[in-house]
Design a protein around this motif. Structure first.
Motif, mmCIF file in Angstrom:
data_model
loop_
_atom_site.group_PDB
_atom_site.id
_atom_site.type_symbol
_atom_site.label_atom_id
_atom_site.label_comp_id
_atom_site.label_asym_id
_atom_site.label_seq_id
_atom_site.Cartn_x
_atom_site.Cartn_y
_atom_site.Cartn_z
ATOM 1 N N ASN A 99 0.841 -1.194 0.000
ATOM 2 C CA ASN A 99 0.000 0.000 0.000
ATOM 3 C C ASN A 99 0.875 1.242 0.000
ATOM 4 O OD1 ASN A 99 -2.341 -1.578 0.178
ATOM 5 N ND2 ASN A 99 -2.129 -1.713 2.393
ATOM 6 N N LEU A 100 0.308 2.340 -0.450
ATOM 7 C CA LEU A 100 1.004 3.621 -0.482
ATOM 8 C C LEU A 100 0.412 4.564 0.563
ATOM 9 C CD1 LEU A 100 1.117 4.207 -4.348
ATOM 10 C CD2 LEU A 100 2.988 3.458 -2.887
ATOM 11 N N PRO A 101 1.239 5.445 1.111
ATOM 12 C CA PRO A 101 0.697 6.467 2.011
ATOM 13 C C PRO A 101 -0.327 7.327 1.257
ATOM 14 C CG PRO A 101 3.092 6.411 2.128
ATOM 15 C CD PRO A 101 2.695 5.525 0.986
ATOM 16 N N ILE A 102 -1.279 7.877 1.990
ATOM 17 C CA ILE A 102 -2.334 8.701 1.387
ATOM 18 C C ILE A 102 -1.709 9.890 0.662
ATOM 19 C CG2 ILE A 102 -4.320 10.185 1.882
ATOM 20 C CD1 ILE A 102 -4.930 8.273 4.231
ATOM 21 N N GLY A 103 -2.085 10.074 -0.586
ATOM 22 C CA GLY A 103 -1.598 11.191 -1.393
ATOM 23 C C GLY A 103 -0.185 11.034 -1.916
ATOM 24 N N TYR A 104 0.448 9.904 -1.682
ATOM 25 C CA TYR A 104 1.839 9.702 -2.103
ATOM 26 C C TYR A 104 1.983 9.736 -3.620
ATOM 27 C CZ TYR A 104 6.493 7.635 -2.322
ATOM 28 O OH TYR A 104 7.820 7.403 -2.566
ATOM 29 N N LEU A 105 1.064 9.112 -4.301
ATOM 30 C CA LEU A 105 1.094 9.039 -5.766
ATOM 31 C C LEU A 105 -0.298 9.390 -6.278
ATOM 32 C CD1 LEU A 105 3.026 8.278 -8.101
ATOM 33 C CD2 LEU A 105 2.201 5.943 -7.916
ATOM 34 N N GLY A 106 -0.720 10.607 -5.947
ATOM 35 C CA GLY A 106 -2.059 11.039 -6.334
ATOM 36 C C GLY A 106 -3.116 10.242 -5.603
ATOM 37 N N ASN A 107 -4.019 9.654 -6.364
ATOM 38 C CA ASN A 107 -5.106 8.865 -5.778
ATOM 39 C C ASN A 107 -4.804 7.371 -5.729
ATOM 40 O OD1 ASN A 107 -6.708 11.138 -5.385
ATOM 41 N ND2 ASN A 107 -7.472 11.033 -7.497
ATOM 42 N N VAL A 108 -3.581 6.972 -6.074
ATOM 43 C CA VAL A 108 -3.226 5.556 -6.092
ATOM 44 C C VAL A 108 -3.014 5.081 -4.650
ATOM 45 C CG1 VAL A 108 -1.544 3.852 -6.885
ATOM 46 C CG2 VAL A 108 -2.159 5.763 -8.363
ATOM 47 N N ASN A 109 -3.630 3.952 -4.307
ATOM 48 C CA ASN A 109 -3.546 3.419 -2.952
ATOM 49 C C ASN A 109 -2.653 2.198 -2.812
ATOM 50 O OD1 ASN A 109 -5.438 5.291 -1.804
ATOM 51 N ND2 ASN A 109 -7.028 4.179 -2.913
ATOM 52 N N SER A 110 -2.485 1.432 -3.908
ATOM 53 C CA SER A 110 -1.692 0.210 -3.794
ATOM 54 C C SER A 110 -0.966 -0.084 -5.109
ATOM 55 C CB SER A 110 -2.587 -0.981 -3.430
ATOM 56 O OG SER A 110 -3.471 -1.264 -4.502
ATOM 57 N N ILE A 111 0.099 -0.863 -4.961
ATOM 58 C CA ILE A 111 0.886 -1.293 -6.120
ATOM 59 C C ILE A 111 1.035 -2.809 -6.045
ATOM 60 C CG2 ILE A 111 3.149 -1.232 -7.245
ATOM 61 C CD1 ILE A 111 3.429 1.641 -6.357
ATOM 62 N N LYS A 112 0.914 -3.433 -7.205
ATOM 63 C CA LYS A 112 1.137 -4.877 -7.322
ATOM 64 C C LYS A 112 2.149 -5.084 -8.436
ATOM 65 C CE LYS A 112 -1.257 -9.223 -8.274
ATOM 66 N NZ LYS A 112 -2.571 -9.819 -8.565
ATOM 67 N N ILE A 113 3.235 -5.780 -8.119
ATOM 68 C CA ILE A 113 4.281 -6.089 -9.092
ATOM 69 C C ILE A 113 4.265 -7.602 -9.299
ATOM 70 C CG2 ILE A 113 6.752 -6.013 -9.568
ATOM 71 C CD1 ILE A 113 6.843 -3.630 -7.528
ATOM 72 N N VAL A 114 4.071 -8.003 -10.531
ATOM 73 C CA VAL A 114 4.038 -9.432 -10.879
ATOM 74 C C VAL A 114 5.289 -9.747 -11.686
ATOM 75 C CG1 VAL A 114 2.753 -11.242 -12.066
ATOM 76 C CG2 VAL A 114 1.525 -9.378 -10.935
ATOM 77 N N LYS A 115 6.116 -10.642 -11.183
ATOM 78 C CA LYS A 115 7.305 -11.068 -11.937
ATOM 79 C C LYS A 115 6.877 -12.067 -12.990
ATOM 80 C CE LYS A 115 10.515 -10.420 -8.127
ATOM 81 N NZ LYS A 115 11.460 -11.086 -7.219
ATOM 82 N N ASN A 116 7.231 -11.775 -14.260
ATOM 83 C CA ASN A 116 6.839 -12.657 -15.372
ATOM 84 C C ASN A 116 7.829 -13.793 -15.538
ATOM 85 O OD1 ASN A 116 4.664 -10.973 -15.865
ATOM 86 N ND2 ASN A 116 5.842 -9.709 -17.249
#
Length: 179
Positions: free
Chosen positions: A162-179
């Motif tokens: 998860n991202l801190p509030i307002g860290y990247l605009g309105n984005v709340n979470s990041i998911k990285i999938v290794k291919n």
């Protein structure tokens, strides 16, 4: 006329000094730092798929960091580390990007100094990182950091946090999938 060894040496040194001065005058900070051993180039990006709030982002780059780069601190230089750097284009940021450093062994995510002197991206697949750019202020740290727990987790080939509030605009979470 025979050229002496000393003359050859002075000529080589003169050429190297001229190249160095031209790089200085061009203002290419990453190249200057690379030449002075205070930075490194990392490539290629990992083969990953990145989702910001479950929305596919094709321009995000993820790079693996396998060792600490600090050639002037012998006790730390070349120590193994299992980390990634996430490069996210962000036009609202002063540097037009956001960089997140994640130490996968210690399960911490955090901020780095993301100025152009510390990080830069070339051709979308070569990351420049200075020796100072690898130092992270963990979000979890309540004194120096944000006092925020990103709930970083690794599930199979996925890295989710998860991202801190307002860290990247309105984005709340990041998911990285290794291919």
């Amino acid at each position: 006329m025979k050229i002496k060894k000393e003359q050859k040496l002075f000529a080589i040194i003169g050429i190297l000094v001229a190249i160095y001065i031209s790089i200085l005058l061009s203002g290419n900070v990453p190249l200057i730092k690379f030449i002075t051993l205070t930075g490194r180039f990392i490539f290629p990006p990992l083969d990953t798929t990145v989702y910001l709030d479950d929305k596919l982002e094709r321009d995000v780059r993820v790079f693996a960091i396998n060792s600490i780069y600090d050639p002037f601190r012998f006790e730390k230089h070349d120590q193994p580390v299992n980390a990634i750097v996430v490069w996210i284009p962000d036009l609202d940021s002063p540097y037009e990007r956001t960089i997140i450093y994640i130490n996968l062994d210690r399960m911490i995510a955090g901020d780095v100094n993301l100025s152009k002197k510390e990080y830069d991206l070339f051709f979308s697949w070569i990351l420049f990182q200075s020796d100072n750019g690898q130092y992270v202020v963990p979000w979890q740290d309540g004194v120096k950091g944000r006092g925020f727990d990103p709930n970083l987790r690794i599930i199979g080939k996925d890295i989710i946090f998860n991202l801190p509030i307002g860290y990247l605009g309105n984005v709340n979470s990041i998911k990285i999938v290794k291919n």
